[in-house]
Motif scaffolding. Structure first.
Motif, mmCIF file in Angstrom:
data_model
loop_
_atom_site.group_PDB
_atom_site.id
_atom_site.type_symbol
_atom_site.label_atom_id
_atom_site.label_comp_id
_atom_site.label_asym_id
_atom_site.label_seq_id
_atom_site.Cartn_x
_atom_site.Cartn_y
_atom_site.Cartn_z
ATOM 1 N N ALA A 1 20.606 -7.846 -52.088
ATOM 2 C CA ALA A 1 19.283 -7.665 -51.477
ATOM 3 C C ALA A 1 18.542 -6.515 -52.139
ATOM 4 N N LYS A 2 18.553 -6.468 -53.463
ATOM 5 C CA LYS A 2 17.870 -5.382 -54.172
ATOM 6 C C LYS A 2 16.401 -5.301 -53.744
ATOM 7 N N PRO A 3 15.856 -4.091 -53.563
ATOM 8 C CA PRO A 3 16.382 -2.773 -53.903
ATOM 9 C C PRO A 3 17.241 -2.129 -52.815
ATOM 10 N N TYR A 4 17.599 -2.888 -51.778
ATOM 11 C CA TYR A 4 18.411 -2.328 -50.703
ATOM 12 C C TYR A 4 19.894 -2.413 -51.040
ATOM 13 N N VAL A 5 20.664 -1.501 -50.469
ATOM 14 C CA VAL A 5 22.115 -1.527 -50.591
ATOM 15 C C VAL A 5 22.679 -1.945 -49.238
ATOM 16 N N LEU A 6 23.468 -3.031 -49.246
ATOM 17 C CA LEU A 6 24.061 -3.533 -48.011
ATOM 18 C C LEU A 6 25.463 -2.958 -47.841
ATOM 19 N N PHE A 7 25.827 -2.697 -46.592
ATOM 20 C CA PHE A 7 27.171 -2.202 -46.289
ATOM 21 C C PHE A 7 27.834 -3.190 -45.331
ATOM 22 N N TYR A 8 28.648 -4.062 -45.911
ATOM 23 C CA TYR A 8 29.332 -5.103 -45.132
ATOM 24 C C TYR A 8 30.492 -4.440 -44.388
ATOM 25 N N THR A 9 30.308 -4.226 -43.094
ATOM 26 C CA THR A 9 31.261 -3.484 -42.270
ATOM 27 C C THR A 9 32.011 -4.457 -41.372
ATOM 28 N N THR A 10 33.331 -4.422 -41.428
ATOM 29 C CA THR A 10 34.139 -5.376 -40.664
ATOM 30 C C THR A 10 35.142 -4.651 -39.777
ATOM 31 N N LYS A 11 35.415 -5.282 -38.648
ATOM 32 C CA LYS A 11 36.371 -4.768 -37.661
ATOM 33 C C LYS A 11 37.044 -5.979 -37.045
ATOM 34 N N ARG A 12 38.337 -5.917 -36.856
ATOM 35 C CA ARG A 12 39.060 -7.067 -36.325
ATOM 36 C C ARG A 12 39.425 -6.815 -34.861
ATOM 37 N N VAL A 13 38.981 -7.738 -34.009
ATOM 38 C CA VAL A 13 39.113 -7.588 -32.550
ATOM 39 C C VAL A 13 39.573 -8.907 -31.943
ATOM 40 N N GLY A 14 40.414 -8.833 -30.951
ATOM 41 C CA GLY A 14 40.820 -10.012 -30.197
ATOM 42 C C GLY A 14 40.836 -9.698 -28.709
ATOM 43 N N GLY A 15 41.028 -10.720 -27.910
ATOM 44 C CA GLY A 15 41.061 -10.483 -26.470
ATOM 45 C C GLY A 15 41.391 -11.744 -25.708
ATOM 46 N N GLY A 16 41.907 -11.561 -24.495
ATOM 47 C CA GLY A 16 42.216 -12.694 -23.641
ATOM 48 C C GLY A 16 42.846 -12.223 -22.348
ATOM 49 N N VAL A 17 42.988 -13.132 -21.422
ATOM 50 C CA VAL A 17 43.603 -12.819 -20.123
ATOM 51 C C VAL A 17 45.100 -12.635 -20.323
ATOM 52 N N GLN A 18 45.640 -11.544 -19.792
ATOM 53 C CA GLN A 18 47.080 -11.303 -19.893
ATOM 54 C C GLN A 18 47.791 -11.445 -18.548
ATOM 55 N N ASP A 19 47.053 -11.373 -17.450
ATOM 56 C CA ASP A 19 47.643 -11.570 -16.121
ATOM 57 C C ASP A 19 46.660 -12.402 -15.303
ATOM 58 N N PHE A 20 47.002 -13.661 -15.107
ATOM 59 C CA PHE A 20 46.076 -14.597 -14.454
ATOM 60 C C PHE A 20 45.968 -14.361 -12.947
ATOM 61 N N ASP A 21 46.801 -13.488 -12.415
ATOM 62 C CA ASP A 21 46.757 -13.190 -10.988
ATOM 63 C C ASP A 21 45.874 -11.993 -10.676
#
Length: 417
Positions: free
Chosen positions: A387-407
């Motif tokens: 995307a010249k003249p801009y500099v892009l910073f592709y920033t990534t983070k790995r996240v997960g989630g879910g129910v661990q106790d259904f009660d």
């Protein structure tokens, strides 16, 4: 007075603003109670006043606006300072990594980072996949996400080093019984275990910077990257933790199979019917909230919290108990949460509105019921070409989630039965 406030430290001024906002919220709530009581009296006399209804709605909207302002002030005070005053014990190595990372971000010089990560035998960090950010920046992003993302702030959070976190959960304990001192002991049944998997999915943001910004030595690039990605990360996370389908994203608690609480079984979330399709019951509408609370076992209930969006909260704010006291109460202190029937109320805009068969209200011990997994490390890939003249910073983070106790989580379903 104005002169004294102008010379006050920024954090002290923020505290003054929070106390003022809290005072305004309480005053507006008193106005709301007075106007709503008058509205209810008119309804009991069988002829509602349209102007009075509009007045209650206006004050209700003002309450929402002041609550939002109080939340923003509390968030601003919760943000950590990235000034380097508090450093981990291995200070030299961290300073070296921070300096190398800044050289990479400002000028694209990756050699120092490559040398550091080779020395540390780091894998998966390279010119194609990006480089790990300094630990201070990674922790800053995580702390800010906890302050911004409503579900993250009440759920269990675990850092992992792999791509999947597997957790065994005991759904039924071993058999037990009473016996006499000399009686024979029969062999007990084995406990029943369920293996739960929580894969970490990739979440990304791509802020853009100009050459002028990167050349300005006064700009704290760690602060800039954190501020650019924190909000978009939090928005995406918040939506996924509530209603994510589990495909390339965390699985939200509303995406699991639901059953009437009387027929609850492991793997499903129990629901309580509101008593009317798309609304609360016409008489004693707040009774269903009591049913929802006591649908949880005592061990979960003591740490329970309500989760709903602002529209649902506005409807419930009008409810009173048998003594005439309002069930909803404003925060007791700056930075605190509003309460509903003495339980904390968490506002999550990704929760659905009240509608036929919607699951607009959740109640439970989310710290035991919902698990968020964060893979250690936030990566940044510098892209000066796309995307010249801009500099892009592709920033990534790995996240997960879910129910661990259904009660541990119950849902209010807006249906007749």
């Amino acid at each position: 007075m104005d002169y004294a406030i102008a010379d006050t430290a920024p954090e002290h001024k923020a505290g003054i603003a929070s106390r003022e906002a809290e005072h305004e919220l309480r005053a507006t709530f008193e106005d709301f109670k007075s106007a709503n009581d008058e509205r209810l009296a008119e309804l009991e006399r069988r002829h509602g006043d349209v102007l009075l209804e509009e007045k209650v709605d206006r004050i209700n909207a003002a309450l929402d606006a002041q609550q939002r302002r109080l939340d923003e002030l509390a968030l601003r005070q919760a943000r950590p300072q990235l000034d380097g005053r508090v450093r981990p014990s291995n200070d030299t190595a961290r300073r070296e990594h921070k300096s190398a990372f800044e050289a990479y971000v400002r000028a694209g010089d990756a050699a120092p980072l490559r040398a550091l990560e080779s020395k540390a035998m780091s894998i998966g960090s390279n010119p194609d996949g990006g480089y790990l950010v300094p630990v201070e920046l990674e922790h800053s992003i995580s702390e800010r996400l906890a302050a911004i993302s409503p579900i993250r702030s009440i759920s269990a959070v675990r850092e992992i080093s792999g791509s999947v976190y597997k957790k065994p959960f005991m759904t039924a304990g071993p058999a037990t019984g009473w016996v006499g001192e000399t009686d024979a002991r029969a062999q007990t049944a084995s406990p029943t275990l369920d293996a739960l998997s929580f894969p970490a999915m990739e979440l990304y943001a791509m802020p853009a910077a100009t050459a002028t910004l990167l050349d300005d030595s006064a700009v704290d690039l760690d602060q800039w990257i954190a501020s650019e990605v924190e909000l978009v990360f939090a928005v995406q996370e918040g939506a996924a933790f509530v209603a994510g389908d589990g495909v390339n994203q965390p699985k939200g608690f509303l995406s699991y199979t639901t059953v009437a609480n009387g027929s609850w079984s492991w793997g499903n979330l129990g629901t309580i019917a509101s008593g009317a399709a798309g609304g609360f019951a016409a008489s004693n509408p707040s009774d269903v909230l009591v049913d929802l609370i006591y649908a949880l076992k005592a061990g979960y209930r003591q740490n329970g919290a309500f989760v709903m969006n602002r529209k649902t909260q506005a409807a419930i704010r009008k409810f009173k108990d048998s003594t005439g006291a309002y069930l909803w109460q404003p925060p007791a202190q700056a930075g605190g949460r509003a309460t509903l029937m003495t339980f904390p109320l968490v506002e999550a805009e990704d929760m659905p509105d009240i509608a036929a068969n919607s699951l607009a209200v959740a109640f439970g011990d989310f710290r035991r019921g919902y698990l968020i997994v964060d893979r250690v490390g936030v990566r940044v890939l510098r892209d000066p070409y796309s995307a010249k003249p801009y500099v892009l910073f592709y920033t990534t983070k790995r996240v997960g989630g879910g129910v661990q106790d259904f009660d541990a989580i119950k849902l209010l379903k807006f249906a007749a039965s």
